[in-house]
Design an enzyme around this catalytic site. Structure first.
Site, short mmCIF file in Angstrom:
data_model
loop_
_atom_site.label_atom_id
_atom_site.label_comp_id
_atom_site.label_asym_id
_atom_site.label_seq_id
_atom_site.Cartn_x
_atom_site.Cartn_y
_atom_site.Cartn_z
N HIS A 217 0.86 -1.20 0.00
CA HIS A 217 0.00 0.00 0.00
C HIS A 217 0.89 1.24 0.00
O HIS A 217 1.78 1.39 0.84
CB HIS A 217 -0.87 -0.06 1.25
N ASP B 27 0.93 5.39 0.10
CA ASP B 27 0.12 6.54 0.47
C ASP B 27 0.67 7.82 -0.17
O ASP B 27 1.70 8.34 0.26
CB ASP B 27 0.11 6.70 1.99
N MET C 192 0.26 11.71 -0.69
CA MET C 192 -0.40 12.85 -0.04
C MET C 192 0.14 14.15 -0.64
O MET C 192 1.34 14.25 -0.88
CB MET C 192 -0.12 12.84 1.47
N HIS D 156 -2.89 4.67 -2.77
CA HIS D 156 -3.96 5.39 -2.08
C HIS D 156 -3.71 6.88 -2.28
O HIS D 156 -2.75 7.43 -1.72
CB HIS D 156 -3.93 4.98 -0.59
N MET E 195 -4.37 10.45 -1.64
CA MET E 195 -4.98 11.47 -0.77
C MET E 195 -4.61 12.83 -1.34
O MET E 195 -3.80 13.57 -0.77
CB MET E 195 -4.47 11.27 0.67
N MET F 83 -12.02 4.39 5.37
CA MET F 83 -10.96 4.89 6.25
C MET F 83 -11.37 4.71 7.71
O MET F 83 -12.48 5.10 8.09
CB MET F 83 -10.69 6.38 5.97
N GLY G 209 -3.89 11.12 6.65
CA GLY G 209 -2.84 12.13 6.71
C GLY G 209 -1.58 11.63 7.40
O GLY G 209 -0.48 12.05 7.07
N PHE G 210 -1.76 10.74 8.35
CA PHE G 210 -0.61 10.29 9.14
C PHE G 210 -0.74 8.82 9.50
O PHE G 210 -1.86 8.33 9.68
CB PHE G 210 -0.50 11.12 10.43
N GLY H 131 0.07 5.74 12.28
CA GLY H 131 0.14 5.62 13.74
C GLY H 131 -1.01 6.27 14.50
O GLY H 131 -0.89 6.52 15.69
N ASP I 88 -8.28 1.00 6.48
CA ASP I 88 -6.96 1.65 6.54
C ASP I 88 -6.94 2.63 7.70
O ASP I 88 -7.73 3.58 7.75
CB ASP I 88 -6.75 2.39 5.21
N GLY I 89 -6.01 2.38 8.64
CA GLY I 89 -5.81 3.29 9.77
C GLY I 89 -6.02 2.59 11.10
O GLY I 89 -7.12 2.11 11.39
C1 DX5 Z 1 -3.25 7.22 6.68
C2 DX5 Z 1 -2.79 6.33 5.55
C3 DX5 Z 1 -2.54 4.96 6.01
C4 DX5 Z 1 -1.47 4.83 7.04
C5 DX5 Z 1 -1.93 3.76 7.98
O1 DX5 Z 1 -3.55 8.46 6.21
O2 DX5 Z 1 -3.77 6.28 4.53
O3 DX5 Z 1 -2.36 4.05 4.95
O4 DX5 Z 1 -0.22 4.47 6.54
O5 DX5 Z 1 -1.05 3.72 9.03
P1 DX5 Z 1 -1.31 2.96 10.37
O6 DX5 Z 1 -1.51 1.52 10.05
O7 DX5 Z 1 -0.07 3.23 11.13
O8 DX5 Z 1 -2.53 3.56 11.03
ZN ZN Z 2 -3.54 4.57 3.08
#
Ligand code: DX5
Ligand code: ZN
Length: 221
Positions: free
Chosen positions: A33, A35, A37, A66, A68, A137, A142-143, A145, A175-176
């Site tokens: 995956h 991400d 952004m 993905h 964003m 989601m 955005g982040f 963790g 995801d998340g």
């Molecule tokens: C969040 C991302 C995720 C992120 C998930 O905005 O879309 O893909 O990497 O991270 P964890 O698994 O750490 O929540």
């Molecule tokens: Zn993602």
């Protein structure tokens, strides 16, 4: 139902990105995956086509991108050329969702639609035939963790219901905040594809963590 574990490289060591991706492949990951952004749709910036191409060289696994970003269509060609297997766009950034999803398929990629925690499924039924993946989601994007939002479990169940009702075979991705303590609930609710960033990359043994996440699902009937 098949369980697909999709490590998110957002939490990987970018200085060793190719190795980290190979490690996921050896650990039995089904998908990688990525991400993307843009600092506009979400308050963070990551990477674009160059990193997708680097990932493409490192593995044969499908690359699930993905997006964003605002105006995701500006990147479809370059991401497809860089080796994306699938592109998932946010419905919040896609006023012409049907056209945008069709364009992703025209480029030979799998088409995905993502919904933020505060977004309802609205027009998803209307584009069921254009969808290869629906991403619910389970944090605000955005982040990495962040903490899993508990209300997501019910939302995943509703997404499952919609896909079944529309006879869609699209993957249902979450995801998340997916980790050992949250994966079982979303699996039971009907998700089949699980993105995990922090859980995999902060684990002492990332390969074992991928396996552990999968086992929790497979042992839950
Ligand atoms: C969040 C991302 C995720 C992120 C998930 O905005 O879309 O893909 O990497 O991270 P964890 O698994 O750490 O929540
Ligand atoms: Zn993602």
């Amino acid at each position: 139902m098949k369980v697909r574990i999709a490590p998110s490289i957002l939490s990987a060591d970018f200085g060793r990105l190719a190795e980290e991706i190979r490690m996921c492949e050896e650990g039995g990951a089904d998908v990688i995956h990525l991400d993307v952004m843009d600092g506009r749709f979400v308050p963070n910036i990551t990477f674009g086509a160059k990193v997708i191409a680097t990932a493409r060289k490192a593995t044969k696994l499908p690359l699930d991108v993905h997006m964003m970003v605002l105006e995701p269509e500006n990147y479809f060609e370059s991401f497809a050329a860089a080796g994306a297997t699938g592109m998932t766009i946010h419905v919040e950034a896609a006023p012409h969702l049907q056209r945008q999803l069709s364009r992703i398929r025209e480029l030979g990629c799998l088409a995905g639609a993502a919904v933020n925690p505060g977004t309802s499924f609205g027009g998803i039924r209307e584009v069921a035939g254009d969808l290869d993946l629906l991403l619910v989601m389970t944090v605000n994007p955005g982040f990495g963790g962040q903490e899993f939002i508990p209300a997501s479990v019910n939302k995943v169940a509703r997404a499952r219901h919609i896909l079944d009702e529309m006879k869609s075979r699209a993957a249902l991705e979450v995801d998340g905040g997916i980790a050992r303590d949250t994966i079982e609930k979303v699996w039971r609710a009907g998700a089949d594809t699980f993105v995990a960033g922090n859980a995999v990359f902060t684990a002492q043994d990332p390969k074992a963590e991928i396996e552990a996440l999968r086992r929790i699902c497979l042992e839950t009937v």
